[in-house]
Design an enzyme around this catalytic site. Structure first.
Site, mmCIF file in Angstrom:
data_model
loop_
_atom_site.group_PDB
_atom_site.id
_atom_site.type_symbol
_atom_site.label_atom_id
_atom_site.label_comp_id
_atom_site.label_asym_id
_atom_site.label_seq_id
_atom_site.Cartn_x
_atom_site.Cartn_y
_atom_site.Cartn_z
ATOM 1 N N PRO A 27 0.817 -1.210 0.000
ATOM 2 C CA PRO A 27 0.000 0.000 0.000
ATOM 3 C C PRO A 27 0.854 1.266 0.000
ATOM 4 O O PRO A 27 1.721 1.438 0.838
ATOM 5 C CB PRO A 27 -0.795 -0.109 1.301
ATOM 6 C CG PRO A 27 -0.812 -1.553 1.607
ATOM 7 C CD PRO A 27 0.481 -2.101 1.101
ATOM 8 N N THR A 29 0.761 5.660 -1.545
ATOM 9 C CA THR A 29 -0.060 6.735 -2.056
ATOM 10 C C THR A 29 0.039 6.826 -3.571
ATOM 11 O O THR A 29 -0.909 7.141 -4.249
ATOM 12 C CB THR A 29 0.353 8.068 -1.419
ATOM 13 O OG1 THR A 29 0.257 7.926 -0.007
ATOM 14 C CG2 THR A 29 -0.540 9.197 -1.862
ATOM 15 N N TYR A 153 -4.895 0.930 14.559
ATOM 16 C CA TYR A 153 -6.127 1.244 13.821
ATOM 17 C C TYR A 153 -7.188 0.216 14.143
ATOM 18 O O TYR A 153 -6.929 -0.907 14.452
ATOM 19 C CB TYR A 153 -5.879 1.272 12.306
ATOM 20 C CG TYR A 153 -4.807 2.242 11.894
ATOM 21 C CD1 TYR A 153 -4.866 3.576 12.289
ATOM 22 C CD2 TYR A 153 -3.732 1.833 11.129
ATOM 23 C CE1 TYR A 153 -3.877 4.465 11.917
ATOM 24 C CE2 TYR A 153 -2.742 2.727 10.753
ATOM 25 C CZ TYR A 153 -2.819 4.041 11.152
ATOM 26 O OH TYR A 153 -1.846 4.909 10.784
#
Length: 153
Positions: A27, A29, A153
């Site tokens: 992952p 951007t 998270y």
């Protein structure tokens, strides 16, 4: 016996996807890859209430595009994200006046704010929201989903 290099560049099946090699872009951007690569998107909010950072993508509508990745002969998974105790309380207040919640009332080290523990009903709501986000991702053309569950998270 095969060498690690030959294994790295040999085909592999992931779910119902046939990849040309064992290389997966983690992952990020910015997405850049070669044909036949599996991409995993940057972490993506499952709902507005699950946010708490500025300028992060969301998957709570159908308005998402995956065609460019497929046109290059690659695949893309969407990483689903709910910030919980890692959220910035000022952003939550600004976005929707959303509550600062997490799985427990334990703050992240170095963060002064203490999140409120989710109620049983809110947990059920989050589960349903993850399901809806995964369904939105598939409708939007993603080849699969991944749940981001690290780093508080």
């Amino acid at each position: 016996m095969s060498s690690p290099t030959s294994t790295l560049f040999s085909p592999i099946r992931v779910g119902n996807i046939n990849l040309q090699h064992h290389i997966i872009l983690a992952p990020l951007t910015r997405l850049r890859s070669a044909p036949g690569t599996l991409l995993v998107s940057e972490a993506t909010f499952i709902s507005q209430k699950a946010g708490g950072y500025d300028n992060v993508p969301g998957i709570y509508t159908d308005a998402h595009v995956t065609e460019a990745v497929h046109e290059k002969g690659s695949f893309i998974f969407l990483q689903l994200w709910a910030l919980g105790r890692a959220a910035e309380t000022a952003v939550l207040a600004k976005e929707n006046n959303s509550p600062y919640v997490s799985a427990s009332p334990i703050p992240l080290p170095g963060k002064p704010d203490i999140p409120r523990a989710l109620t049983t009903e809110e947990i059920k709501e989050y589960v349903a929201t993850y399901v809806a986000a995964a369904q939105n991702a598939i409708r939007a053309g993603f080849d699969g989903v991944e749940i981001h569950g690290a780093n508080g998270y």
